[in-house]
Design a protein around this motif. Structure first.
Motif, short mmCIF file in Angstrom:
data_model
loop_
_atom_site.label_atom_id
_atom_site.label_comp_id
_atom_site.label_asym_id
_atom_site.label_seq_id
_atom_site.Cartn_x
_atom_site.Cartn_y
_atom_site.Cartn_z
N CYS A 221 15.08 43.00 30.52
CA CYS A 221 16.11 41.97 30.33
C CYS A 221 16.81 42.13 28.99
O CYS A 221 18.04 42.04 28.89
CB CYS A 221 15.48 40.58 30.44
N ALA A 222 16.01 42.37 27.94
CA ALA A 222 16.60 42.56 26.61
C ALA A 222 17.46 43.82 26.58
O ALA A 222 18.57 43.81 26.02
CB ALA A 222 15.49 42.65 25.57
N VAL B 171 19.01 37.43 27.56
CA VAL B 171 18.15 37.79 26.43
C VAL B 171 16.98 36.81 26.33
O VAL B 171 15.81 37.20 26.22
CB VAL B 171 18.95 37.80 25.11
N ALA B 172 17.30 35.51 26.38
CA ALA B 172 16.26 34.50 26.27
C ALA B 172 15.32 34.52 27.46
O ALA B 172 14.13 34.21 27.34
CB ALA B 172 16.90 33.12 26.15
N LEU B 173 15.83 34.91 28.63
CA LEU B 173 14.99 34.96 29.83
C LEU B 173 13.87 35.99 29.67
O LEU B 173 12.72 35.74 30.06
CB LEU B 173 15.85 35.30 31.04
N GLY B 174 14.18 37.15 29.08
CA GLY B 174 13.14 38.14 28.84
C GLY B 174 12.05 37.61 27.93
O GLY B 174 10.85 37.84 28.16
N ALA C 295 17.39 34.65 20.17
CA ALA C 295 16.54 34.48 21.35
C ALA C 295 15.60 33.31 21.17
O ALA C 295 15.40 32.50 22.10
CB ALA C 295 15.76 35.77 21.62
N PHE C 296 15.01 33.17 19.99
CA PHE C 296 14.09 32.06 19.76
C PHE C 296 14.82 30.72 19.78
O PHE C 296 14.31 29.74 20.34
CB PHE C 296 13.36 32.25 18.43
N HIS D 187 11.60 41.28 20.01
CA HIS D 187 12.55 41.17 21.11
C HIS D 187 13.96 41.60 20.69
O HIS D 187 14.69 42.21 21.46
CB HIS D 187 12.56 39.73 21.63
N GLY D 188 14.34 41.27 19.47
CA GLY D 188 15.67 41.66 18.99
C GLY D 188 15.82 43.16 18.90
O GLY D 188 16.90 43.70 19.19
#
Length: 336
Positions: A247-248, A69-72, A273-274, A87-88
């Motif tokens: 990715c997400a 998730v964070a990679l995206g 993610a943040f 993103h969420g």
């Protein structure tokens, strides 16, 4: 021994010496009780060790998905220098894709993740082409407003389409476990973590060794220089945003057996993610992975040591500590 008392002399009985009782086979009962106590103590320590190992292993497995998730998010920021506050919602889109794919076609969850990857890549590519590219070179507060608006729009679409009620994914993975020595793990977590790990490794290799990966890194390091040497920067940005959205979406589909699909999860995943990206370091590929593992283990430990409701609080406490001790995260650059 005699002592004087009222009414004459009275004999004082001597205390009998301490004697151990023996069973019929001659074993000291006191020693047997001691051995039983030691065995119980060792068994209790073994159970506690097994519990901690299971908790940490579960945190590592879910941490790999958090890393995806964070990679995206970090790919989008590292290349385009925009912060995706929606993103969420993209993760929740992936959860719903996993839910409907499994419900309609009854396919394994990794095939649902493949469907989510394709759908979300196309969605991200079109979103960047139609909306995001108009704000890439605008001031940051313009970008914040646009992405917050997109986040609210996506949440409203999810609510109108599926309603607020949670929808559990009817997958057999939710009820299967695997035992490896002292570890007893959910098969859904194992499959999600393995798929996420393979995707992270494949994406890292692609970005490092492919021609497009070199173009992407060139655009991230120097946009003007990329334009000078003939890079198609708009296309690079569109593909980059598509990769981040994919990715997400894949991460959402992978955890659909673990999380019930509902629109209100979007805010939690955006904040997660943040936190993960900031802990690992903004714009760092390896930092996103390490941040995901750190947050996953921290959540698992908090749920064990305190209460399950505390697992969302400890990562934020960890974020504050990281910001105080190392403001740029584990692998973040000094200048972003």
């Amino acid at each position: 021994m005699f002592r004087r008392a009222k009414g004459g002399l009275k004999h004082r009985r001597r205390q009998a010496p301490l004697r151990f009782r023996y069973s019929q086979d001659g074993t000291d009962q006191h020693a047997r009780k001691t051995k039983t106590f030691h065995r119980a103590s060792i068994s209790g320590r073994s159970l506690m060790l097994s519990l901690w190992l299971n908790v940490i292993a579960g945190g590592v497995l879910i941490g790999l998905v958090y890393g995806l998730v964070a990679l995206g998010l970090t790919i989008i920021f590292g290349v385009m220098r925009v912060v995706n506050f929606a993103h969420g919602e993209m993760v929740v889109f992936g959860i719903y894709i996993g839910y409907w794919t499994v419900r309609i076609w009854d396919v394994p969850i990794f095939l649902a993740a493949a469907v989510a990857a394709v759908v979300m890549f196309v969605f991200g590519y079109l979103l960047e082409t139609l909306v995001v590219k108009r704000f890439v070179n605008r001031p940051h507060h313009y970008q914040f407003i646009v992405f917050i608006g997109l986040s609210l729009l996506f949440s409203g679409v999810l609510l109108m389409s599926f309603g607020p009620d949670p929808r559990p994914t009817a997958s057999q993975l939710s009820f299967q476990t695997v035992s490896v020595g002292p570890l007893t793990l959910d098969w859904a977590r194992i499959q999600a973590a393995a798929t996420a790990g393979l995707l992270i490794a494949a994406l890292g290799a692609y970005l490092k060794y492919s021609a497009f990966g070199r173009s992407l890194r060139g655009a991230a390091n120097n946009r003007l220089g990329g334009l000078v040497v003939g890079l198609n920067i708009p296309r690079v940005y569109a593909v980059t945003f598509g990769i981040g959205a994919a990715c997400a979406g894949v991460a959402g589909a992978l955890i659909s057996p673990l999380f019930e699909a509902q629109p209100y999860l979007a805010v939690d995943f955006t904040l997660l993610a943040f936190v993960t990206v900031i802990v690992g370091g903004l714009g760092s590929f390896g930092g996103a992975l390490l941040g995901g593992l750190t947050i996953g283990v921290a959540e698992a430990i908090a749920a064990l040591m305190f209460t399950p409701s505390m697992k969302t609080a400890l990562p934020y406490a960890l974020l504050i500590i990281i910001l105080i001790l190392r403001p740029r995260g584990f692998f973040g650059a000094k200048d972003i």
